[in-house]
Write a protein that holds these residues in place. Sequence first.
Motif, PDB file in Angstrom:
ATOM      1  N   ALA A 188      -7.252  -5.318   6.855  1.00  0.00           N
ATOM      2  CA  ALA A 188      -8.246  -6.286   6.362  1.00  0.00           C
ATOM      3  C   ALA A 188      -7.559  -7.527   5.787  1.00  0.00           C
ATOM      4  O   ALA A 188      -6.498  -7.459   5.218  1.00  0.00           O
ATOM      5  CB  ALA A 188      -9.109  -5.622   5.314  1.00  0.00           C
ATOM      6  N   PHE A 201       0.834  -1.202   0.000  1.00  0.00           N
ATOM      7  CA  PHE A 201       0.000   0.000   0.000  1.00  0.00           C
ATOM      8  C   PHE A 201       0.870   1.254   0.000  1.00  0.00           C
ATOM      9  O   PHE A 201       1.891   1.322   0.684  1.00  0.00           O
ATOM     10  CB  PHE A 201      -0.917   0.041   1.231  1.00  0.00           C
ATOM     11  CG  PHE A 201      -1.985  -1.019   1.229  1.00  0.00           C
ATOM     12  CD1 PHE A 201      -3.164  -0.840   0.506  1.00  0.00           C
ATOM     13  CD2 PHE A 201      -1.817  -2.192   1.948  1.00  0.00           C
ATOM     14  CE1 PHE A 201      -4.146  -1.814   0.503  1.00  0.00           C
ATOM     15  CE2 PHE A 201      -2.797  -3.171   1.951  1.00  0.00           C
ATOM     16  CZ  PHE A 201      -3.964  -2.980   1.225  1.00  0.00           C
ATOM     17  N   ARG A 258      -8.209   0.539   8.413  1.00  0.00           N
ATOM     18  CA  ARG A 258      -9.118  -0.610   8.267  1.00  0.00           C
ATOM     19  C   ARG A 258      -8.746  -1.438   7.037  1.00  0.00           C
ATOM     20  O   ARG A 258      -8.728  -2.674   7.094  1.00  0.00           O
ATOM     21  CB  ARG A 258     -10.565  -0.121   8.162  1.00  0.00           C
ATOM     22  CG  ARG A 258     -11.596  -1.250   8.183  1.00  0.00           C
ATOM     23  CD  ARG A 258     -12.990  -0.723   7.916  1.00  0.00           C
ATOM     24  NE  ARG A 258     -13.154  -0.304   6.530  1.00  0.00           N
ATOM     25  CZ  ARG A 258     -13.345  -1.151   5.514  1.00  0.00           C
ATOM     26  NH1 ARG A 258     -13.378  -2.462   5.727  1.00  0.00           N
ATOM     27  NH2 ARG A 258     -13.505  -0.676   4.290  1.00  0.00           N
ATOM     28  N   ARG A 259      -8.474  -0.780   5.921  1.00  0.00           N
ATOM     29  CA  ARG A 259      -8.181  -1.498   4.683  1.00  0.00           C
ATOM     30  C   ARG A 259      -6.829  -2.219   4.747  1.00  0.00           C
ATOM     31  O   ARG A 259      -6.690  -3.322   4.221  1.00  0.00           O
ATOM     32  CB  ARG A 259      -8.227  -0.543   3.504  1.00  0.00           C
ATOM     33  CG  ARG A 259      -9.654  -0.125   3.111  1.00  0.00           C
ATOM     34  CD  ARG A 259      -9.661   0.805   1.926  1.00  0.00           C
ATOM     35  NE  ARG A 259     -11.046   1.106   1.515  1.00  0.00           N
ATOM     36  CZ  ARG A 259     -11.718   0.433   0.604  1.00  0.00           C
ATOM     37  NH1 ARG A 259     -11.149  -0.609  -0.014  1.00  0.00           N
ATOM     38  NH2 ARG A 259     -12.949   0.769   0.280  1.00  0.00           N
ATOM     39  N   ALA A 272      -9.445   8.059   1.062  1.00  0.00           N
ATOM     40  CA  ALA A 272      -9.808   7.500   2.374  1.00  0.00           C
ATOM     41  C   ALA A 272      -9.226   8.360   3.479  1.00  0.00           C
ATOM     42  O   ALA A 272      -8.132   8.935   3.325  1.00  0.00           O
ATOM     43  CB  ALA A 272      -9.300   6.072   2.503  1.00  0.00           C
ATOM     44  N   ASN A 318      -3.472   0.618  -3.857  1.00  0.00           N
ATOM     45  CA  ASN A 318      -3.126  -0.797  -3.680  1.00  0.00           C
ATOM     46  C   ASN A 318      -2.153  -1.180  -4.786  1.00  0.00           C
ATOM     47  O   ASN A 318      -2.521  -1.219  -5.968  1.00  0.00           O
ATOM     48  CB  ASN A 318      -4.392  -1.666  -3.754  1.00  0.00           C
ATOM     49  CG  ASN A 318      -4.123  -3.125  -3.437  1.00  0.00           C
ATOM     50  OD1 ASN A 318      -3.115  -3.699  -3.861  1.00  0.00           O
ATOM     51  ND2 ASN A 318      -5.038  -3.741  -2.698  1.00  0.00           N
ATOM     52  N   GLU A 351     -10.128   4.812   7.682  1.00  0.00           N
ATOM     53  CA  GLU A 351     -10.403   3.898   6.585  1.00  0.00           C
ATOM     54  C   GLU A 351      -9.117   3.270   6.062  1.00  0.00           C
ATOM     55  O   GLU A 351      -9.079   2.091   5.699  1.00  0.00           O
ATOM     56  CB  GLU A 351     -11.120   4.635   5.455  1.00  0.00           C
ATOM     57  CG  GLU A 351     -11.432   3.788   4.234  1.00  0.00           C
ATOM     58  CD  GLU A 351     -12.434   2.676   4.488  1.00  0.00           C
ATOM     59  OE1 GLU A 351     -12.609   1.816   3.611  1.00  0.00           O
ATOM     60  OE2 GLU A 351     -13.054   2.643   5.594  1.00  0.00           O
TER      61      GLU A 351
END
Length: 455
Positions: free
Chosen positions: A455, A417, A451-452, A444, A435, A448
């Motif tokens: 994940a 990322f 969180r991503r 984001a 990504n 966020e």
Amino acid sequence: MQKPTLPKGTRDFGPEQMRKRLFIFDTIRQTFQRFAFQPLETPSMENLSTLTGKYGEEGDQLLFKILNSGDFAASLTELDIANGSKKLTPKIAEKGLRYDLTVPFARYVVMNRNVLTMPFKRYQMQPVWRADRPQRGRYREFYQCDADVVGTDSLLCEAEIILMIHEVMGNLGITDFTVKINNRKILTGIAEVIGAPGQEGQLSVAIDKLDKIGQEKVEDELRERGFSDEAIEKLRAILFFNNTVSNTIWNQLDETVGASATAQRGINELKETLQLVDDYGLKNSKIEIDPTLARGLSYYTGAIFEVKANGVSIGSISGGGRYDNLTGAFGMPGLSGVGISFGVDRIYDVMEELNLFPPDTGQGTQVLITPLDAEARRSALPLLNELRAVNIRAELYPDLNKVKKMLDYANAKAIPFVVLIGSEEVQTGQFSLKNMLTGDQIKANRSEIIRRVLA
């Protein structure tokens, strides 16, 4: 200009390799701690007098000696040189690099016997050095992870070693392995029944090479060591056992070496150890009794263990055993101990060959933050702090540079990322999260992004 090189039998480990090695270290350490072993370290060098005479004749030849400081040869005479290397060595080298972790541990126990609570359980994870011929799976510098118990002769300790082996292998993902077990008393009995009493040491050194050089060359070596053809013929019947733990193996042992009282004690110790393992409830046991298992080190007196990963062309990845009087060499006789050693370098090679490392083990940085100007860099620092606070491995690109160069940096390091921050992102608080695996890019906020990534 001199070309940089490494000594043969040694290796550098880059970041990706080190992350995988640390996975092995952490897995083994956690198991040792669950079994209530305490951490210990000893110096890389020991006095040669501590090391010599503990590993057998061949082991002594593999010790790395350290030349004395200064002009180490200043006091030597022609007579000293003429007397040969064995007498010369103590005059020019008083210290050596440790060959294993067990002898230094025994030295430590004797030196600290008045403050240690017995039984004493310790684990130790450090490098050792052997002047061996380098080859695949055999290095001159390598790490060992040892766990030993001293101050008790309870066979519960042997059973716990077997349990630890199974737990370590399972947690590393090595499911196809064999734990070979024998008892030195059985080897003593073998020497007795083939008509070579008292020569179990010579016998052990030779048959320890059975897997490496084959039966024919082992027999040749035994002849060179003074074993008769009649003794070798009797030995052949013992080399082809059905090693599965069952009534068959016990019957075979009784038939071949049961006449020896010493061997019978070893057989009974094996039976009791395996009964304790059964009582614990170990499932999918990988144990195999091997009466030819010798372990070349001369200090073993009882149970001996060796672990082999199946399906790979690498030697044993773990080994150990019971030693009843190793501390006796340091003036403290009769203190029994038992231990196991895991070879990290061989385990690494096995896991690489079988592709057993978890996918994220070699992953370094998870998020790269790329500010496009000085103001963006100031906004990036709080985000960097938040990412690290939730254990996300994050870094901030240190220079203000072109986006392409920063993205090339992320690709070169396989960073999944990238957060791009420019003037618009500073104004809105909505950062660009890219990504690098899929090429997708979204806007984001900090929450966020976290969180991503998680994940």
